[in-house]
Design an enzyme around this catalytic site. Structure first.
Site, PDB file in Angstrom:
ATOM      1  N   GLY A   1     -28.621  31.125 -20.623  1.00 42.94           N
ATOM      2  CA  GLY A   1     -27.760  31.048 -19.155  1.00 42.94           C
ATOM      3  C   GLY A   1     -26.888  32.088 -19.182  1.00 42.94           C
TER       4      GLY A   1
ATOM      5  N   GLU B   1     -24.374  34.311 -29.048  1.00 40.58           N
ATOM      6  CA  GLU B   1     -24.364  35.515 -28.341  1.00 40.58           C
ATOM      7  C   GLU B   1     -25.607  36.433 -29.013  1.00 40.58           C
ATOM      8  OE1 GLU B   1     -22.458  36.322 -25.889  1.00 40.58           O
ATOM      9  OE2 GLU B   1     -20.559  34.927 -26.357  1.00 40.58           O
TER      10      GLU B   1
END
Ligand code: ADP
Ligand code: ZN
Length: 204
Positions: free
Chosen positions: A18, A93
């Site tokens: 997202g 990440e």
């Protein structure tokens, strides 16, 4: 689903994808916390490039909650620092990592590990980011989260890069570390990228 997905080897890959501010880190932390409650041995990694807030050794969500994480800047560093006893391997990440993360995540799942990967799925242009598309394809489960568009309040699926308060150019680098830039969550309609007319994608 994510706490009890079962395969024959016991391993699988789950991806949390997202835009920025969509709650990926919160969701990763939630899953890691629950795995810990289930007495699983858990290891958390995160890309070096993201050093927002508390520093390099925590996964920090935008709501300020923390989790200890091992900083890495390549897939091979994860392999080197891997605890062979870890049953759950989480990486935050993941969009900043090289393509080696695909083979590594696959190998871990095949060896019975639960692999949880969180990452930004599109770059500031709205195009697929790093290894995220391949990871989303090979994963058993994909959760796509949305933020709230700061301009109109609809679900946000795009990262708006701003340089000196203005929409960034299409040809600016995908990863800009330390530059005078900021990001906003926006919906498709409110997302802006400055590009030359010649590079506009024709509709048909
Ligand atoms: P991500 O890891 O996807 O960047 P985080 O888990 O770090 O997201 O942060 C999510 C939190 O960010 C939300 O719970 C909310 O408190 C906060 N937030 C700030 N701006 C926004 C926004 N535009 N839309 C949704 N949440 C936002
Ligand atoms: Zn909008």
């Amino acid at each position: 689903m994510s706490d009890g997905f079962v395969t024959s080897s016991g391993g699988w890959i789950e991806v949390i994808a997202g835009v920025m501010f969509s709650g990926k880190s919160e969701e990763l932390m939630r899953r890691v916390r629950r795995a810990t409650i289930a007495r699983k041995r858990v290891q958390v990694f995160k890309s070096h490039l993201d050093d927002r807030y508390a520093g390099l050794y925590n996964v920090s969500s935008h709501d300020g909650r923390d989790l200890e994480a091992i900083p890495v800047d390549s897939a091979s560093q994860i392999a080197q620092k891997l605890d062979p006893m870890a049953q759950v391997v989480a990486v935050d990440e993941v969009q900043f990592l090289d393509a080696g993360i695909i083979a590594l995540a696959t190998a871990l799942a095949e060896r019975g590990r639960r692999v949880i990967l969180a990452g930004i799925d599109t770059d500031f242009r709205g195009e697929p980011f790093g290894a995220m598309p391949q990871l989303m394809a090979v994963a058993e489960a994909v959760t796509k989260l949305h933020a709230i568009c700061v301009l109109c309040g609809n679900p946000a699926s795009r990262n708006q890069r701003l340089i000196d308060g203005k929409a960034a150019r299409w040809d600016s680098p995908t990863i800009m570390v330390g530059a005078a830039q900021s990001y906003e969550a926006r919906c498709r309609a409110c997302h802006r990228v400055v590009r030359d007319d010649a590079s506009q994608v024709p509709l048909l």
